[in-house]
Design an enzyme around this catalytic site. Structure first.
Site, mmCIF file in Angstrom:
data_model
loop_
_atom_site.group_PDB
_atom_site.id
_atom_site.type_symbol
_atom_site.label_atom_id
_atom_site.label_comp_id
_atom_site.label_asym_id
_atom_site.label_seq_id
_atom_site.Cartn_x
_atom_site.Cartn_y
_atom_site.Cartn_z
ATOM 1 N N ASP A 8 1.202 -1.788 8.598
ATOM 2 C CA ASP A 8 0.053 -2.735 10.040
ATOM 3 C C ASP A 8 0.436 -1.509 11.203
ATOM 4 O O ASP A 8 1.071 -0.500 11.658
ATOM 5 C CB ASP A 8 0.306 -3.970 10.330
ATOM 6 N N CYS A 65 5.459 -2.299 7.482
ATOM 7 C CA CYS A 65 4.969 -3.087 8.883
ATOM 8 C C CYS A 65 7.044 -2.940 9.847
ATOM 9 O O CYS A 65 7.205 -2.527 9.120
ATOM 10 C CB CYS A 65 4.184 -4.510 8.024
ATOM 11 N N THR A 67 8.719 -4.911 10.217
ATOM 12 C CA THR A 67 9.725 -5.275 8.803
ATOM 13 C C THR A 67 9.791 -5.045 7.663
ATOM 14 O O THR A 67 10.777 -4.851 6.318
ATOM 15 C CB THR A 67 10.238 -7.497 8.997
ATOM 16 N N HIS A 98 15.109 -2.106 -12.989
ATOM 17 C CA HIS A 98 15.308 -3.089 -13.658
ATOM 18 C C HIS A 98 13.539 -3.576 -12.924
ATOM 19 O O HIS A 98 13.263 -4.960 -14.026
ATOM 20 C CB HIS A 98 15.809 -4.094 -12.700
ATOM 21 N N HIS A 133 14.597 -5.711 -19.521
ATOM 22 C CA HIS A 133 13.959 -5.504 -18.739
ATOM 23 C C HIS A 133 12.616 -6.320 -18.708
ATOM 24 O O HIS A 133 12.465 -6.807 -17.900
ATOM 25 C CB HIS A 133 14.150 -4.526 -17.661
HETATM 26 C C1 RB5 Z 1 3.753 -7.331 14.130
HETATM 27 O O1 RB5 Z 1 4.528 -7.595 14.732
HETATM 28 C C2 RB5 Z 1 4.842 -7.500 13.285
HETATM 29 O O2 RB5 Z 1 4.737 -8.863 12.749
HETATM 30 C C3 RB5 Z 1 4.986 -6.893 11.438
HETATM 31 O O3 RB5 Z 1 4.550 -5.451 11.776
HETATM 32 C C4 RB5 Z 1 5.793 -7.168 10.435
HETATM 33 O O4 RB5 Z 1 6.467 -7.615 11.053
HETATM 34 C C5 RB5 Z 1 5.081 -8.872 9.693
HETATM 35 O O5 RB5 Z 1 6.095 -9.030 9.028
#
Ligand code: RB5
Length: 143
Positions: A8, A65, A67, A98, A133
Site C-alpha cells: 500500500d 504496508c 506495519t 518450519h 513440519h
Molecule cells: C495505512 O495507514 C496503514 O494502516 C497500513 O499501511 C498498515 O499499517 C495496516 O496494517
C-alpha cells in the site's frame, strides 16, 4: 525465480527499493502495485499477491504496508497462502524452515531498509525442512 511484490502507500517506497535489490540479484519481478504514495487500501494488494502465489504465477510473494499486519491478514485469506509477518532475520529463516511460508510480510514503518533486504535474501534462499513440519503445514491447509 519469480517474485510478486505488493504494497500500500505505507509500503510503496520500500517496495521500490526491494524491487531494485531483487532485480540486481537476477530475480524476475511481478509488481502488483501500488505505484505511488497516494493513499490506497492494503487488502487489494494483499489479495493480488496472494492470488499470484496461490495460482503459481510466481514462486513467492512479498507484501508491505505500514506495519505489515493488515496486508499479511489480507494475503492469508487466500487458500494456499502462508504469509509470515517478520521483523528480524531469525523469523525470516524459521518461517521458511518450519512453516514453508510462501509470502513474506514486512512493515515499512517498523523496520529499516537494510534489515528488510537481509530478511528478503534469507527468506528467498532458505528451504523448508519438511519432516515433522510437513504434517503441521498440511494441517493448516485442511482448516
Ligand atoms: C495505512 O495507514 C496503514 O494502516 C497500513 O499501511 C498498515 O499499517 C495496516 O496494517
Amino acid at each position: 525465480m519469480k517474485i510478486a511484490l505488493g504494497a500500500d502507500h505505507g509500503g510503496f517506497e520500500l517496495k521500490e527499493k526491494i524491487k531494485v535489490h531483487l532485480f540486481k540479484k537476477g530475480y524476475e519481478i511481478l509488481d502488483l502495485g501500488t505505484n505511488s504514495t497516494s493513499s490506497v487500501d492494503y487488502p487489494r494488494f494483499g489479495h493480488a499477491v496472494g492470488y499470484a502465489v496461490s495460482n503459481k504465477n510466481v514462486d513467492y510473494g512479498i507484501v508491505i504496508c505500514g506495519t505489515g499486519i493488515g496486508i499479511s491478514i489480507a494475503a492469508n485469506k487466500i487458500p494456499g497462502v502462508r504469509a509470515a509477518l517478520c521483523t528480524n532475520t531469525t523469523m525470516a529463516r524459521l518461517t521458511r524452515e518450519h512453516n514453508d511460508a510462501n509470502v513474506l510480510a514486512l512493515g515499512a514503518r517498523i523496520i529499516g531498509d537494510v534489515l528488510a533486504f537481509e530478511m528478503v535474501d534469507i527468506f528467498l534462499t532458505t528451504n523448508f525442512e519438511g519432516g515433522r513440519h510437513s504434517s503441521r503445514v498440511n494441517s493448516i491447509e485442511t482448516i
